[in-house]
Design a protein around this motif. Structure first.
Motif, mmCIF file in Angstrom:
data_model
loop_
_atom_site.group_PDB
_atom_site.id
_atom_site.type_symbol
_atom_site.label_atom_id
_atom_site.label_comp_id
_atom_site.label_asym_id
_atom_site.label_seq_id
_atom_site.Cartn_x
_atom_site.Cartn_y
_atom_site.Cartn_z
ATOM 1 N N PHE A 84 -1.769 -8.532 -2.052
ATOM 2 C CA PHE A 84 -2.905 -7.467 -1.985
ATOM 3 C C PHE A 84 -2.507 -5.956 -2.201
ATOM 4 O O PHE A 84 -1.415 -5.658 -1.535
ATOM 5 N N VAL A 85 -2.956 -5.208 -2.964
ATOM 6 C CA VAL A 85 -2.360 -4.060 -3.140
ATOM 7 C C VAL A 85 -3.484 -2.750 -2.886
ATOM 8 O O VAL A 85 -4.726 -2.921 -3.659
ATOM 9 N N CYS A 86 -3.205 -1.757 -2.390
ATOM 10 C CA CYS A 86 -4.031 -0.414 -2.322
ATOM 11 C C CYS A 86 -3.184 0.754 -2.548
ATOM 12 O O CYS A 86 -2.589 1.014 -1.706
ATOM 13 N N ILE B 286 3.906 -3.961 3.188
ATOM 14 C CA ILE B 286 4.741 -3.058 2.799
ATOM 15 C C ILE B 286 4.300 -1.638 2.531
ATOM 16 O O ILE B 286 3.122 -1.647 1.552
ATOM 17 N N TRP B 287 4.529 -0.758 3.112
ATOM 18 C CA TRP B 287 3.880 0.956 3.255
ATOM 19 C C TRP B 287 4.794 1.756 2.554
ATOM 20 O O TRP B 287 6.086 1.965 3.142
ATOM 21 N N CYS C 148 0.888 -1.326 -0.018
ATOM 22 C CA CYS C 148 -0.032 0.031 -0.003
ATOM 23 C C CYS C 148 1.058 1.147 0.159
ATOM 24 O O CYS C 148 2.100 1.107 0.600
ATOM 25 N N SER C 149 0.502 2.264 -0.299
ATOM 26 C CA SER C 149 1.032 3.604 -0.320
ATOM 27 C C SER C 149 0.253 4.666 0.260
ATOM 28 O O SER C 149 -1.009 4.690 0.062
ATOM 29 N N GLY C 150 0.765 5.567 1.093
ATOM 30 C CA GLY C 150 0.025 6.604 1.650
ATOM 31 C C GLY C 150 -0.976 6.073 2.315
ATOM 32 O O GLY C 150 -1.127 5.198 3.331
ATOM 33 N N ILE C 151 -2.286 6.760 2.406
ATOM 34 C CA ILE C 151 -3.745 6.322 2.982
ATOM 35 C C ILE C 151 -4.031 5.072 2.329
ATOM 36 O O ILE C 151 -5.076 4.581 3.117
ATOM 37 N N GLY C 152 -3.590 4.362 1.482
ATOM 38 C CA GLY C 152 -3.749 3.216 1.009
ATOM 39 C C GLY C 152 -3.821 2.010 2.201
ATOM 40 O O GLY C 152 -4.092 0.866 2.006
ATOM 41 N N ILE C 153 -3.120 2.483 3.298
ATOM 42 C CA ILE C 153 -2.871 1.368 4.235
ATOM 43 C C ILE C 153 -4.206 1.220 5.212
ATOM 44 O O ILE C 153 -4.628 0.403 5.618
#
Length: 176
Positions: A138-140, A35-36, A11-16
């Protein structure tokens, strides 16, 4: 996500945010790597208390990749100086859990670099026991990062048949 014992969450940013409930209540048998990727430490500071609470969850590892760390240093430095600084950051963080760029403690590994999805997935697969069930990925994130993860997983599935890629994007689940 419950179908997978072994999971990597990118995830990246607020995708957590969508994954906090997933990692907050894992099965004791699950192995989860989060992985952030962030480009501002302000978001890490915003989620600091949540990250502190997650440190006691068994079988959960979090790695934070901070991609703008070189820009946080005010003066110009050479690439050799950057490598030395990066090495010092890693040692200090390992010993004291202190981010020396921003001065706050965090219980998770903070790397001053961009993530390399292919390397991360490959290393995770190597650590999985022989005969282990499929790996759920999983990805956001934004489309460029999501595509890089999908390319990495697709490249690796030629060699590893354990990967099942699930991509979370804009409230939808897609399976490839």
């Amino acid at each position: 996500h419950r179908r997978y014992k072994y999971k990597i969450i990118f995830c990246s940013g607020i995708g957590i945010t969508p994954f906090l409930s997933v990692i907050g209540t894992p099965s004791l048998a699950d192995q989860v790597l989060l992985i952030w990727s962030v480009n501002s430490m302000a978001i890490v500071e915003e989620f600091h208390q949540v990250l502190i609470m997650l440190k006691d969850i068994p079988n959960l590892d979090i790695v934070i990749f901070y991609s703008n760390s070189a820009r946080s240093i005010n003066r110009e430095i050479t690439s050799d100086q950057w490598r030395q600084f990066y090495y010092a950051q890693q040692i200090i963080h390992y010993r004291l859990r202190l981010d020396i760029v921003h001065g706050f403690n965090i219980p998770w590994l903070l790397l001053l670099a961009r993530s390399n999805p292919k390397d991360i997935i490959s290393r995770y697969l190597e650590q999985m026991p022989h005969g282990a069930p499929a790996l759920g990925i999983f990805v956001c994130s934004g489309s460029a990062y999501t595509q890089s993860i999908r390319r990495a997983a697709n490249d690796l599935t030629r060699n590893y048949k354990k990967i099942k890629l699930d991509v979370w994007a804009e409230h939808l689940w897609w399976e490839w």
